[in-house]
Design a protein around this motif. Structure first.
Motif, PDB file in Angstrom:
ATOM      1  N   GLU A   1       3.360   5.448 -13.715  1.00  0.00           N
ATOM      2  CA  GLU A   1       4.571   5.832 -12.979  1.00  0.00           C
ATOM      3  C   GLU A   1       4.199   6.612 -11.710  1.00  0.00           C
ATOM      4  N   LYS A   2       3.213   7.498 -11.810  1.00  0.00           N
ATOM      5  CA  LYS A   2       2.768   8.252 -10.629  1.00  0.00           C
ATOM      6  C   LYS A   2       2.177   7.313  -9.592  1.00  0.00           C
ATOM      7  N   VAL A   3       1.388   6.342 -10.048  1.00  0.00           N
ATOM      8  CA  VAL A   3       0.805   5.365  -9.119  1.00  0.00           C
ATOM      9  C   VAL A   3       1.920   4.562  -8.456  1.00  0.00           C
ATOM     10  N   LYS A   4       2.899   4.145  -9.230  1.00  0.00           N
ATOM     11  CA  LYS A   4       4.020   3.372  -8.698  1.00  0.00           C
ATOM     12  C   LYS A   4       4.777   4.177  -7.648  1.00  0.00           C
ATOM     13  N   THR A   5       5.040   5.442  -7.945  1.00  0.00           N
ATOM     14  CA  THR A   5       5.744   6.303  -6.996  1.00  0.00           C
ATOM     15  C   THR A   5       4.944   6.450  -5.709  1.00  0.00           C
ATOM     16  N   ASN A   6       3.644   6.672  -5.842  1.00  0.00           N
ATOM     17  CA  ASN A   6       2.799   6.806  -4.647  1.00  0.00           C
ATOM     18  C   ASN A   6       2.753   5.508  -3.854  1.00  0.00           C
ATOM     19  N   LEU A   7       2.659   4.371  -4.539  1.00  0.00           N
ATOM     20  CA  LEU A   7       2.620   3.089  -3.831  1.00  0.00           C
ATOM     21  C   LEU A   7       3.948   2.785  -3.148  1.00  0.00           C
ATOM     22  N   ASP A   8       5.057   3.212  -3.758  1.00  0.00           N
ATOM     23  CA  ASP A   8       6.358   2.980  -3.138  1.00  0.00           C
ATOM     24  C   ASP A   8       6.528   3.790  -1.861  1.00  0.00           C
ATOM     25  N   SER A   9       5.946   4.970  -1.830  1.00  0.00           N
ATOM     26  CA  SER A   9       6.146   5.839  -0.672  1.00  0.00           C
ATOM     27  C   SER A   9       4.978   5.846   0.301  1.00  0.00           C
ATOM     28  N   ILE A  10       3.960   5.054   0.053  1.00  0.00           N
ATOM     29  CA  ILE A  10       2.742   5.129   0.872  1.00  0.00           C
ATOM     30  C   ILE A  10       2.963   4.645   2.309  1.00  0.00           C
ATOM     31  N   ASN A  11       3.811   3.652   2.515  1.00  0.00           N
ATOM     32  CA  ASN A  11       4.022   3.104   3.848  1.00  0.00           C
ATOM     33  C   ASN A  11       5.271   3.667   4.524  1.00  0.00           C
ATOM     34  N   MET A  12       5.845   4.696   3.932  1.00  0.00           N
ATOM     35  CA  MET A  12       7.010   5.335   4.534  1.00  0.00           C
ATOM     36  C   MET A  12       6.562   6.140   5.752  1.00  0.00           C
ATOM     37  N   PRO A  13       7.484   6.326   6.707  1.00  0.00           N
ATOM     38  CA  PRO A  13       7.119   7.154   7.860  1.00  0.00           C
ATOM     39  C   PRO A  13       6.853   8.600   7.430  1.00  0.00           C
ATOM     40  N   ASN A  14       6.049   9.258   8.200  1.00  0.00           N
ATOM     41  CA  ASN A  14       5.687  10.667   7.987  1.00  0.00           C
ATOM     42  C   ASN A  14       4.960  10.890   6.659  1.00  0.00           C
ATOM     43  N   GLN A  15       4.223   9.902   6.189  1.00  0.00           N
ATOM     44  CA  GLN A  15       3.405  10.050   4.994  1.00  0.00           C
ATOM     45  C   GLN A  15       1.933  10.025   5.403  1.00  0.00           C
ATOM     46  N   ASN A  16       1.133  10.813   4.714  1.00  0.00           N
ATOM     47  CA  ASN A  16      -0.302  10.815   4.953  1.00  0.00           C
ATOM     48  C   ASN A  16      -0.897   9.660   4.140  1.00  0.00           C
ATOM     49  N   ALA A  17      -0.966   8.489   4.767  1.00  0.00           N
ATOM     50  CA  ALA A  17      -1.359   7.268   4.064  1.00  0.00           C
ATOM     51  C   ALA A  17      -2.800   7.335   3.555  1.00  0.00           C
ATOM     52  N   ILE A  18      -3.674   7.967   4.295  1.00  0.00           N
ATOM     53  CA  ILE A  18      -5.079   8.033   3.892  1.00  0.00           C
ATOM     54  C   ILE A  18      -5.212   8.860   2.607  1.00  0.00           C
ATOM     55  N   TYR A  19      -4.527  10.006   2.566  1.00  0.00           N
ATOM     56  CA  TYR A  19      -4.564  10.838   1.368  1.00  0.00           C
ATOM     57  C   TYR A  19      -3.948  10.101   0.185  1.00  0.00           C
ATOM     58  N   MET A  20      -2.817   9.430   0.431  1.00  0.00           N
ATOM     59  CA  MET A  20      -2.141   8.697  -0.642  1.00  0.00           C
ATOM     60  C   MET A  20      -3.030   7.562  -1.145  1.00  0.00           C
ATOM     61  N   ASP A  21      -3.736   6.880  -0.228  1.00  0.00           N
ATOM     62  CA  ASP A  21      -4.662   5.814  -0.632  1.00  0.00           C
ATOM     63  C   ASP A  21      -5.742   6.367  -1.563  1.00  0.00           C
ATOM     64  N   GLN A  22      -6.304   7.497  -1.188  1.00  0.00           N
ATOM     65  CA  GLN A  22      -7.342   8.109  -2.009  1.00  0.00           C
ATOM     66  C   GLN A  22      -6.795   8.535  -3.368  1.00  0.00           C
ATOM     67  N   GLU A  23      -5.589   9.085  -3.369  1.00  0.00           N
ATOM     68  CA  GLU A  23      -4.967   9.530  -4.616  1.00  0.00           C
ATOM     69  C   GLU A  23      -4.713   8.352  -5.557  1.00  0.00           C
ATOM     70  N   VAL A  24      -4.195   7.254  -5.004  1.00  0.00           N
ATOM     71  CA  VAL A  24      -3.907   6.065  -5.816  1.00  0.00           C
ATOM     72  C   VAL A  24      -5.207   5.467  -6.352  1.00  0.00           C
ATOM     73  N   ALA A  25      -6.202   5.349  -5.491  1.00  0.00           N
ATOM     74  CA  ALA A  25      -7.485   4.767  -5.923  1.00  0.00           C
ATOM     75  C   ALA A  25      -8.134   5.627  -7.007  1.00  0.00           C
ATOM     76  N   LYS A  26      -8.086   6.954  -6.842  1.00  0.00           N
ATOM     77  CA  LYS A  26      -8.675   7.850  -7.836  1.00  0.00           C
ATOM     78  C   LYS A  26      -7.931   7.739  -9.167  1.00  0.00           C
TER      79      LYS A  26
END
Length: 173
Positions: A67-92
């Motif tokens: 569920e956390k991964v899904k939430t992060n993936l849903d919001s990763i391409n939203m404006p004003n999001q730190n996509a690089i950090y979110m990418d690392q968080e999802v991958a980890k």
């Protein structure tokens, strides 16, 4: 005084003793199995219950992480999001989820493994989509430049035609 049928009495007593021992042995064996089999069965059932509870706990943890991964993936391409950090968080998190799958506890290892693989594929698709959005912006900018340059070319072409007509109508040349 000697008993006349001593041998028959001894034989009958031995037969009685044999049947008595066999009968008592059967009762003891029946009582043993009556108590021993349920104990072993209970031990096996407790092991199965323990395994089931471990799998259930793992499922809850896995679902929470998913569920956390899904939430992060849903919001990763939203404006004003730190996509690089979110990418690392999802991958980890996906890596941790894959490493946490216990092969001996879960009954359907491939189900969990495939869920993680699908999450990784979705993550990569989101990264590609983000890259393509940048490419779409670049394409839009280049189309605007092409339109501007085309209009400049048309203006320059019409000016060139005007100057050619003007020079052709000028009598000194």
């Amino acid at each position: 005084m000697q008993v006349l049928n001593k041998q028959e009495r001894t034989t009958a007593f031995l037969w009685f003793l044999l049947f008595f021992v066999v009968t008592v042995g059967l009762f003891v064996l029946a009582i043993f199995f009556n108590y021993q089999v349920p104990v072993r069965e209970n031990t096996e059932l407790r092991k199965e219950l323990s395994t089931f509870r471990k799998e259930e706990a793992f499922q809850a943890s896995f679902l929470q992480n998913l569920e956390k991964v899904k939430t992060n993936l849903d919001s990763i391409n939203m404006p004003n999001q730190n996509a690089i950090y979110m990418d690392q968080e999802v991958a980890k998190r996906l890596s941790d989820m894959h490493n946490a799958i216990p092969k001996d506890v879960v009954s359907h290892y491939n189900l969990y493994d495939n869920s993680v693989q699908i999450g990784l594929a979705l993550h990569q698709s989101k990264q590609q989509l983000r890259g393509l959005q940048d490419a779409q912006k670049t394409i839009a900018e280049l189309k605007e430049k092409v339109q501007d340059l085309t209009s400049q070319l048309n203006q320059t072409q019409s000016q060139l035609d005007y100057y050619r007509r003007l020079s052709a109508s000028t009598p000194g040349r």
